[in-house]
Motif scaffolding. Structure first.
Motif, short mmCIF file in Angstrom:
data_model
loop_
_atom_site.label_atom_id
_atom_site.label_comp_id
_atom_site.label_asym_id
_atom_site.label_seq_id
_atom_site.Cartn_x
_atom_site.Cartn_y
_atom_site.Cartn_z
N GLN A 110 0.80 -1.22 0.00
CA GLN A 110 0.00 0.00 0.00
C GLN A 110 0.84 1.27 0.00
N THR A 111 2.14 1.17 -0.22
CA THR A 111 3.00 2.35 -0.30
C THR A 111 3.78 2.32 -1.61
N GLU A 112 4.26 3.48 -2.04
CA GLU A 112 5.04 3.53 -3.27
C GLU A 112 6.30 2.69 -3.16
N ASP A 113 7.01 2.78 -2.04
CA ASP A 113 8.24 2.02 -1.87
C ASP A 113 7.97 0.52 -1.94
N ALA A 114 6.87 0.09 -1.32
CA ALA A 114 6.55 -1.33 -1.34
C ALA A 114 6.23 -1.80 -2.76
N LEU A 115 5.49 -1.01 -3.50
CA LEU A 115 5.15 -1.38 -4.87
C LEU A 115 6.38 -1.44 -5.75
N ILE A 116 7.28 -0.47 -5.60
CA ILE A 116 8.52 -0.48 -6.38
C ILE A 116 9.33 -1.74 -6.06
N ARG A 117 9.45 -2.06 -4.78
CA ARG A 117 10.23 -3.23 -4.39
C ARG A 117 9.63 -4.52 -4.94
N VAL A 118 8.32 -4.68 -4.76
CA VAL A 118 7.67 -5.91 -5.22
C VAL A 118 7.80 -6.07 -6.73
N ALA A 119 7.60 -4.97 -7.47
CA ALA A 119 7.68 -5.04 -8.93
C ALA A 119 9.09 -5.36 -9.40
N ALA A 120 10.09 -4.75 -8.78
CA ALA A 120 11.48 -5.01 -9.17
C ALA A 120 11.86 -6.45 -8.88
N GLU A 121 11.47 -6.96 -7.71
CA GLU A 121 11.80 -8.35 -7.37
C GLU A 121 11.07 -9.33 -8.27
N CYS A 122 9.85 -8.99 -8.68
CA CYS A 122 9.10 -9.84 -9.61
C CYS A 122 9.90 -10.03 -10.90
N VAL A 123 10.37 -8.94 -11.47
CA VAL A 123 11.13 -9.02 -12.72
C VAL A 123 12.42 -9.80 -12.51
N GLU A 124 13.11 -9.54 -11.42
CA GLU A 124 14.35 -10.28 -11.12
C GLU A 124 14.08 -11.78 -11.06
N ASP A 125 13.03 -12.17 -10.37
CA ASP A 125 12.73 -13.59 -10.19
C ASP A 125 12.37 -14.25 -11.52
N LEU A 126 11.60 -13.56 -12.34
CA LEU A 126 11.23 -14.11 -13.64
C LEU A 126 12.45 -14.25 -14.54
N ALA A 127 13.28 -13.23 -14.56
CA ALA A 127 14.49 -13.27 -15.40
C ALA A 127 15.42 -14.39 -14.94
N ASP A 128 15.51 -14.58 -13.63
CA ASP A 128 16.37 -15.64 -13.09
C ASP A 128 15.87 -17.02 -13.49
N ASP A 129 14.57 -17.10 -13.80
CA ASP A 129 13.98 -18.37 -14.24
C ASP A 129 14.07 -18.54 -15.75
N GLY A 130 14.67 -17.58 -16.45
CA GLY A 130 14.83 -17.71 -17.89
C GLY A 130 13.72 -17.09 -18.71
N VAL A 131 12.84 -16.32 -18.09
CA VAL A 131 11.77 -15.65 -18.82
C VAL A 131 12.36 -14.45 -19.56
N LYS A 140 2.55 4.44 -11.61
CA LYS A 140 3.91 4.98 -11.79
C LYS A 140 4.91 4.23 -10.90
N ALA A 141 4.50 3.87 -9.68
CA ALA A 141 5.41 3.14 -8.78
C ALA A 141 5.71 1.76 -9.34
N VAL A 142 4.69 1.05 -9.82
CA VAL A 142 4.91 -0.29 -10.37
C VAL A 142 5.80 -0.22 -11.61
N GLN A 143 5.55 0.76 -12.48
CA GLN A 143 6.39 0.89 -13.68
C GLN A 143 7.84 1.18 -13.30
N ALA A 144 8.04 2.00 -12.29
CA ALA A 144 9.40 2.28 -11.83
C ALA A 144 10.06 1.01 -11.32
N GLY A 145 9.28 0.18 -10.64
CA GLY A 145 9.82 -1.09 -10.14
C GLY A 145 10.18 -2.04 -11.27
N PHE A 146 9.31 -2.12 -12.28
CA PHE A 146 9.62 -2.99 -13.42
C PHE A 146 10.89 -2.53 -14.13
#
Length: 363
Positions: free
Chosen positions: A81-102, A126-132
């Motif tokens: 529910q915060t910008e920082d949390a959304l940025i973190r979750v989105a960035a980690e999502c992309v990292e995890d997918l890339a690490d799996d070969g996506v 905007k926060a999610v896009q920054a995280g991605f």
């Protein structure tokens, strides 16, 4: 389909993969949930032990009911529910997918679920896009190139679909590639949101619709014929319109034939389908029949946290159940890339210069 030695998760992580159906709030790392709960003051977690929390999500999701499955999202959304949390979750999502070969992923979320502490819908996006963007940067620094597209979801039980569709169009040059409706199917048919889908169509914008998961053929028919869905989120119940006789002869009903003939992509999520009771087991999943009949089938994760899965583990389970080999995995992957909501030349570039060379090196 080809038959080969069963492919393992280790094998499959090396292969370039494409993901079309993955929910941002269904893929958090358990440790991140615990840390965000502590930093944001969220007090609803069933446990603060990281390992136990990961197990809890999977066990709670193994309910056999879509409605019960969806209840687990109260906790992930609760810590986002915060910008920082959304940025973190989105960035980690992309990292995890890339690490799996996506190499290409379309990740979806409902902006309206993250405004409980005062964020506007625009701030959420905007926060999610920054995280991605940050996640793509980190992934490339680690030797993994990935492109991420965003799907904005409206919750079908609420009344904000037109508003979210407008946001999807407004942000389509900033990483948002399409629109979706999600949430409980029963009682909330896609035709409730016809104005949103009409808005997307007149603006030449893309959309998929969750349909044919917990509800049957009527949901699929409405999504396609009334709403104009380009893809079906899940769509697994299309098998209800396919009959197999005792001697093995297969007959497609009118709707199933239409879906296959029009090459309407099915965003199949095998483990999730088992958890929500849409199918009994991976071994009994209709994906084997649908692939054999050459529907445009794609393989997806839905919610990696709740299912304890990755794209690689989904393919590994399907390889064990149906004997899928590298040629099949490549076919599913190219199906997905052809069905993505980015420009044709970009899809072709990934198919010809990333996906096909990647599998040529593995076969």
């Amino acid at each position: 389909m080809s038959t080969r030695t069963v492919l393992t998760v280790h094998d499959l992580r090396k292969a370039p993969k494409v993901l079309l159906h993955d929910h941002l709030d269904g893929g958090l790392r358990p440790r991140t949930i615990v840390e965000l709960a502590q930093s944001t003051g969220y007090e609803g977690l069933p446990t603060h032990d990281v390992a136990e929390l990961g197990r809890w999500f999977q066990e709670a999701a193994n309910s056999g009911s879509l409605e019960s499955y969806l209840e687990t999202f109260a906790h992930t959304c609760g810590v986002m529910q915060t910008e920082d949390a959304l940025i973190r979750v989105a960035a980690e999502c992309v990292e995890d997918l890339a690490d799996d070969g996506v190499v290409y992923a379309e990740v979806r979320y409902a902006p309206e679920l993250f405004v409980e502490r005062g964020l506007s819908l625009d701030q959420v996006i905007k926060a999610v896009q920054a995280g991605f963007t940050e996640g793509e940067r980190r992934a490339e620094a680690n030797g993994h190139r990935i492109r991420t597209g965003t799907l904005l979801c409206a919750m079908r039980q609420h009344a904000r679909a037109a508003e979210i569709a407008e946001l999807a169009v407004r942000y389509r040059d900033a990483g948002v590639v399409g629109f979706d409706i999600a949430g409980p199917e029963a009682g909330f048919p896609p035709t409730r949101n016809l104005d949103a889908f009409e808005f997307m169509r007149v603006n030449n914008a893309h959309f998929t619709i969750h349909a044919g998961e917990a509800f049957g053929l009527a949901s699929i028919w409405e999504a396609i014929q009334h709403c104009g869905a380009e893809r079906l989120g899940h769509g697994v119940r299309i098998v209800d319109d396919i009959k197999t006789s005792a001697d093995g002869e297969v007959q497609l009903g009118r709707l199933a034939a239409y879906v296959r003939d029009r090459r309407i992509p099915l965003e199949i999520c095998p483990s999730s389908n088992v958890q929500t009771g849409a199918v009994a087991s991976i071994a009994e999943h209709p994906i084997g029949l649908l692939a054999k009949l050459r529907f445009r089938v794609t393989v997806n994760t839905d919610n990696r946290l709740m299912s304890g899965c990755s794209v690689s583990s989904e393919f590994a389970a399907l390889s064990e159940a149906f004997g899928f080999g590298w040629a099949d995995v490549q076919w599913f992957t190219i199906n997905a890339m052809k069905s993505a909501f980015i420009d044709f030349d970009q899809r072709l570039d990934l198919i010809n210069n990333v996906i096909k060379p990647g599998y040529a090196a593995l076969v």
